[in-house]
Design a protein around this motif. Sequence first.
Motif, mmCIF file in Angstrom:
data_model
loop_
_atom_site.group_PDB
_atom_site.id
_atom_site.type_symbol
_atom_site.label_atom_id
_atom_site.label_comp_id
_atom_site.label_asym_id
_atom_site.label_seq_id
_atom_site.Cartn_x
_atom_site.Cartn_y
_atom_site.Cartn_z
ATOM 1 N N ASN A 136 44.586 42.585 6.495
ATOM 2 C CA ASN A 136 43.852 41.267 6.603
ATOM 3 C C ASN A 136 44.981 40.453 7.122
ATOM 4 O O ASN A 136 44.641 39.347 7.858
ATOM 5 N N PHE A 137 45.972 40.335 6.474
ATOM 6 C CA PHE A 137 47.101 39.316 6.595
ATOM 7 C C PHE A 137 48.683 39.722 7.015
ATOM 8 O O PHE A 137 48.885 39.531 7.953
ATOM 9 N N ASP A 138 49.170 40.404 6.246
ATOM 10 C CA ASP A 138 50.566 40.777 6.340
ATOM 11 C C ASP A 138 50.763 41.415 7.769
ATOM 12 O O ASP A 138 51.659 40.885 8.227
ATOM 13 N N ALA A 139 50.160 42.570 7.976
ATOM 14 C CA ALA A 139 50.417 43.088 9.237
ATOM 15 C C ALA A 139 50.151 42.157 10.310
ATOM 16 O O ALA A 139 50.579 42.638 11.432
ATOM 17 N N LEU A 140 49.321 41.285 10.232
ATOM 18 C CA LEU A 140 49.020 40.290 11.406
ATOM 19 C C LEU A 140 49.972 39.282 11.426
ATOM 20 O O LEU A 140 49.485 38.188 12.032
ATOM 21 N N ASN A 141 51.274 39.337 10.698
ATOM 22 C CA ASN A 141 52.006 38.521 10.796
ATOM 23 C C ASN A 141 51.762 37.276 10.139
ATOM 24 O O ASN A 141 52.120 36.003 10.365
ATOM 25 N N ALA A 173 50.616 43.271 -1.331
ATOM 26 C CA ALA A 173 49.835 43.554 -0.205
ATOM 27 C C ALA A 173 48.689 44.751 -0.300
ATOM 28 O O ALA A 173 48.082 45.287 0.549
ATOM 29 N N LEU A 174 48.500 45.003 -1.648
ATOM 30 C CA LEU A 174 47.408 45.977 -1.897
ATOM 31 C C LEU A 174 46.077 45.194 -2.655
ATOM 32 O O LEU A 174 45.223 46.193 -3.101
ATOM 33 N N ARG A 175 46.179 43.957 -2.670
ATOM 34 C CA ARG A 175 45.051 43.385 -3.081
ATOM 35 C C ARG A 175 44.082 43.576 -2.208
ATOM 36 O O ARG A 175 44.101 43.598 -0.985
ATOM 37 N N TYR A 176 42.665 43.689 -2.894
ATOM 38 C CA TYR A 176 41.672 43.671 -2.046
ATOM 39 C C TYR A 176 40.749 42.469 -1.749
ATOM 40 O O TYR A 176 40.799 41.665 -2.659
ATOM 41 N N LEU A 177 40.004 42.442 -0.652
ATOM 42 C CA LEU A 177 39.478 41.170 -0.346
ATOM 43 C C LEU A 177 38.140 41.437 0.548
ATOM 44 O O LEU A 177 38.118 42.735 1.217
ATOM 45 N N LEU A 178 37.483 40.472 1.043
ATOM 46 C CA LEU A 178 36.278 40.589 1.775
ATOM 47 C C LEU A 178 37.116 40.172 3.403
ATOM 48 O O LEU A 178 37.506 39.112 3.256
ATOM 49 N N ARG A 179 37.170 41.150 4.167
ATOM 50 C CA ARG A 179 37.894 40.691 5.562
ATOM 51 C C ARG A 179 37.344 39.227 6.008
ATOM 52 O O ARG A 179 36.169 39.049 6.045
ATOM 53 N N ARG A 204 31.003 42.550 10.451
ATOM 54 C CA ARG A 204 30.750 41.302 9.718
ATOM 55 C C ARG A 204 32.009 40.873 8.998
ATOM 56 O O ARG A 204 32.696 41.761 8.477
ATOM 57 N N VAL A 205 31.987 39.569 8.986
ATOM 58 C CA VAL A 205 33.211 38.868 7.920
ATOM 59 C C VAL A 205 32.822 37.890 7.354
ATOM 60 O O VAL A 205 31.716 37.338 7.116
ATOM 61 N N PHE A 206 33.706 37.428 6.148
ATOM 62 C CA PHE A 206 33.389 36.569 4.983
ATOM 63 C C PHE A 206 34.251 35.472 4.848
ATOM 64 O O PHE A 206 35.533 35.671 5.207
ATOM 65 N N ARG A 207 33.649 34.161 4.599
ATOM 66 C CA ARG A 207 34.541 33.135 4.155
ATOM 67 C C ARG A 207 34.041 32.378 3.224
ATOM 68 O O ARG A 207 32.820 32.243 3.296
ATOM 69 N N TYR A 208 34.943 31.846 2.344
ATOM 70 C CA TYR A 208 34.633 31.152 1.100
ATOM 71 C C TYR A 208 34.584 29.610 1.440
ATOM 72 O O TYR A 208 35.314 29.046 1.018
ATOM 73 N N GLU A 209 33.267 29.300 2.247
ATOM 74 C CA GLU A 209 33.262 28.070 2.533
ATOM 75 C C GLU A 209 31.858 27.478 2.228
ATOM 76 O O GLU A 209 31.039 28.303 1.985
ATOM 77 N N ALA A 210 31.948 26.042 2.178
ATOM 78 C CA ALA A 210 30.575 25.500 2.094
ATOM 79 C C ALA A 210 29.820 25.779 3.378
ATOM 80 O O ALA A 210 30.270 25.882 4.647
ATOM 81 N N THR A 211 28.394 25.993 3.430
ATOM 82 C CA THR A 211 27.586 26.317 4.514
ATOM 83 C C THR A 211 26.808 25.157 5.092
ATOM 84 O O THR A 211 26.592 24.077 4.289
ATOM 85 N N ASP A 212 26.974 25.066 6.346
ATOM 86 C CA ASP A 212 26.180 23.941 7.149
ATOM 87 C C ASP A 212 25.515 24.486 8.351
ATOM 88 O O ASP A 212 25.829 25.717 8.655
ATOM 89 N N ALA A 213 25.191 23.863 9.229
ATOM 90 C CA ALA A 213 24.537 24.251 10.460
ATOM 91 C C ALA A 213 25.431 25.166 11.295
ATOM 92 O O ALA A 213 24.809 25.921 12.075
ATOM 93 N N SER A 214 26.673 24.825 11.157
ATOM 94 C CA SER A 214 27.549 25.868 11.881
ATOM 95 C C SER A 214 28.484 26.699 11.042
ATOM 96 O O SER A 214 29.270 27.384 11.494
ATOM 97 N N HIS A 215 28.496 26.705 9.690
ATOM 98 C CA HIS A 215 29.189 27.670 8.960
ATOM 99 C C HIS A 215 28.301 28.303 7.992
ATOM 100 O O HIS A 215 27.282 27.694 7.294
#
Length: 343
Positions: A136-141, A173-179, A204-215
């Motif tokens: 999700n991160f390291d290999a993507l620089n 680098a082996l920690r797990y996450l929701l992409r 499907r992707v995931f973000r730890y964010e507050a939801t609103d009309a566009s999130h």
Amino acid sequence: MVDKLSSIKASFEADVQLVTNLEQWEVLRVKYLGRKSQLSDAMSLLKDLSGDQRRDFGKHANEVRTFLEVVLEDTRIALEAKGTHANRIDVTRPGTKKQTGHLHPLTRVEDEIKQIFLAMNFSVVEGPEIETEHYNFDALNVPANHPAREMWDTFWIKGEQGKQKGKTGPTEALRYLLRTHTSPMQIRYMEKNTPPFQIIVPGRVFRYEATDASHEINFYQMEGLMVGPHISLANFKYVIEEFFKKFFNDPAMQFRFRPSYFPFVEPGVEVDIKRKGDSKWLEVMGAGMVHRNVLKAVGYNPEEVQGFAFGMGTDRLAMLKYKIPDIRLLYSGDLRFIQQFKK
Ligand code: DAH
């Protein structure tokens, strides 16, 4: 006395033949089993009889009573069944329409996107929703502690962080996450395939964010990747303009490519569109030329092959195409909304 019972039974048998509906049936029931019926009159005389006579007569009267009850019940059932056919079904009424299911608007939009890219010889591949920090991160620089990680609010998965069973190496680098995006599939695909190729990755992707009309905390993306010798930003421009013109069915739409930053591309761009009738530019995707570090991370030689990559929000495209004002409607399960997308 016993003759009396026989005559009640005989007259009942005659009367019951004449009953044709439930109202008549009720009159009959009261006549033969009601409090003022001949049968109950006869029963009331029981107390004046002597022992043996009383027993005989009582037994006989009960038999007649049971007979009346059974025949009445059968008659009622037969009348009701007849009523069902005669009264309840009106064959001239229009039938009730069967409800059938249909595709969710997001599925439909995803399919539309796929069709356009398939026609340009792209393949469709999918990857896991639970990812490792590496993909999700390291290999993507995007190394740990790099400020660019702030671009993605991440759901980290509790539990075993670090070494997978039987493996050694960097634990971080082996920690797990929701992409947080579909970009990790770029790495997974490049590790197993040799250029030239061109793919799209819906998911499907995931973000730890507050939801609103566009999130939303979960939404859908469509990733794209084309790698080969001599692939340039000009190829990207052609492919993506082709795509948007078809998707919005607007051959005259305008495009703007703005310089931007994403760690896995260099140069990076953001694409804006303006369709017939749009009063302002709409941002629709991030993209760029795949970063040398990313190519190296999967063992490609950046002097020999280049590539472009892009990522767009499927929900956002659905919202723009179908004028959906709030992303949360897509996940509401509200049939009044969903059923507008029946084809
Ligand atoms: N992964 C980025 C995001 O989720 C979008 C993106 C930007 C994807 C640039 C790309 C790219 O492939 O080249 O915000």
